[in-house]
Design an enzyme around this catalytic site. Structure first.
Site, PDB file in Angstrom:
ATOM      1  N   ASP A  12       3.271   7.315  -4.216  1.00 35.49           N
ATOM      2  CA  ASP A  12       2.072   6.822  -3.578  1.00 35.49           C
ATOM      3  C   ASP A  12       1.563   7.965  -2.689  1.00 35.49           C
ATOM      4  O   ASP A  12       2.299   8.908  -2.398  1.00 35.49           O
ATOM      5  CB  ASP A  12       2.416   5.578  -2.740  1.00 35.49           C
ATOM      6  CG  ASP A  12       1.240   5.085  -1.929  1.00 35.49           C
ATOM      7  OD1 ASP A  12       0.155   4.878  -2.514  1.00 35.49           O
ATOM      8  OD2 ASP A  12       1.400   4.921  -0.710  1.00 35.49           O
ATOM      9  N   ASP A  14      -1.242   7.696   0.351  1.00 41.11           N
ATOM     10  CA  ASP A  14      -1.451   7.340   1.758  1.00 41.11           C
ATOM     11  C   ASP A  14      -0.222   6.632   2.329  1.00 41.11           C
ATOM     12  O   ASP A  14       0.229   5.620   1.792  1.00 41.11           O
ATOM     13  CB  ASP A  14      -2.659   6.406   1.896  1.00 41.11           C
ATOM     14  CG  ASP A  14      -3.943   7.033   1.373  1.00 41.11           C
ATOM     15  OD1 ASP A  14      -4.775   7.426   2.200  1.00 41.11           O
ATOM     16  OD2 ASP A  14      -4.097   7.131   0.144  1.00 41.11           O
ATOM     17  N   ASP A 174       5.234   2.804  -0.045  1.00 42.52           N
ATOM     18  CA  ASP A 174       5.384   2.283   1.315  1.00 42.52           C
ATOM     19  C   ASP A 174       4.886   0.848   1.485  1.00 42.52           C
ATOM     20  O   ASP A 174       5.001   0.290   2.569  1.00 42.52           O
ATOM     21  CB  ASP A 174       4.629   3.185   2.304  1.00 42.52           C
ATOM     22  CG  ASP A 174       3.113   3.133   2.105  1.00 42.52           C
ATOM     23  OD1 ASP A 174       2.667   2.936   0.949  1.00 42.52           O
ATOM     24  OD2 ASP A 174       2.379   3.265   3.104  1.00 42.52           O
TER      25      ASP A 174
END
Length: 225
Positions: A12, A14, A174
């Site tokens: 991922d 961001d 996240d």
């Protein structure tokens, strides 16, 4: 890096590779100011992003008890993207250890792909400006595929574009979108505790939760046995 069964690692963007919250906050607050709404803090934005800018905007207006029409949301989204694209790497920084781990993986022949709900062009622009785009075999954004995370198609596309094999792939993320997409695709997922999520990282249901990016190589070895 040796003794790992993972030949393809998806990341991922961001909240995993790059701390983009300061610049995302600037873009969001620009939009909110057009409606005379109070700005969000960077920490609040860290708990809001994950499913893409459009949903972030919707959730932010909902925080103030407001619902935008589709036309108004289209305009707000366009304003957000215009501001963000002009300031995409103004205050964003790599999380500690990212460049070292990416270099290690690259030197050991591990294929890497970015799988993000940020658009592909913005993702590429950010990664180029911050100096790590050359590590990735593919950058698969929300508009690269018909179905973005948490849909498994996003995962499969990122793996295929990197030339990887699903059975030898893992996602590092996240958020719930990362965990749900990995589960749907049938691959393991690691969550970074420092990332962007309103739900506590340990409650997302990942295979492992790590505190630091530098722990990833050992984690991949541990998950291989």
């Amino acid at each position: 890096m040796t003794d790992s069964r993972f030949s393809c690692v998806l990341f991922d963007l961001d909240g995993t590779l790059v701390d983009t919250a300061p610049d995302l906050t600037g873009a969001l607050n620009h939009v909110l100011s057009q409606h005379n709404l109070a700005p969000f803090s960077v920490q609040k934005v860290r708990n809001t992003v994950g499913f893409g800018a459009r949903i972030t905007i919707e959730r932010s207006f909902a925080h103030y008890g407001k619902t935008l029409s589709e036309d108004a949301l289209d305009l707000a989204h366009a304003q957000f993207l215009a501001h963000y694209s002009e300031n995409i790497c103004k205050n964003s920084t790599l999380f500690p250890g990212v460049d070292t781990v990416l270099e290690d993986f690259k030197s050991n022949g591990i294929r890497m792909s970015v799988c993000t709900n940020k658009t592909e062009n913005l993702s590429l622009d950010l990664l180029e400006q911050i100096g790590v785009s050359h590590y990735f075999s593919s950058i698969c954004g929300s508009d690269t595929v018909p179905n973005k995370k948490p849909h498994p198609d996003h995962i499969f596309s990122a793996i295929n574009r990197a030339g990887g094999i699903t059975e030898e792939s893992i996602l590092i993320g996240d958020s719930m979108a990362d965990v749900e997409s990995a589960r749907a695709a049938g691959i393991p997922v690691i969550v970074m505790r420092y990332g962007y999520t309103a739900i506590p990282s340990d409650e997302l249901g990942a295979d492992l939760v790590l505190d630091a990016f530098s722990q990833i190589p050992q984690a991949l070895r541990d998950l291989s046995h």
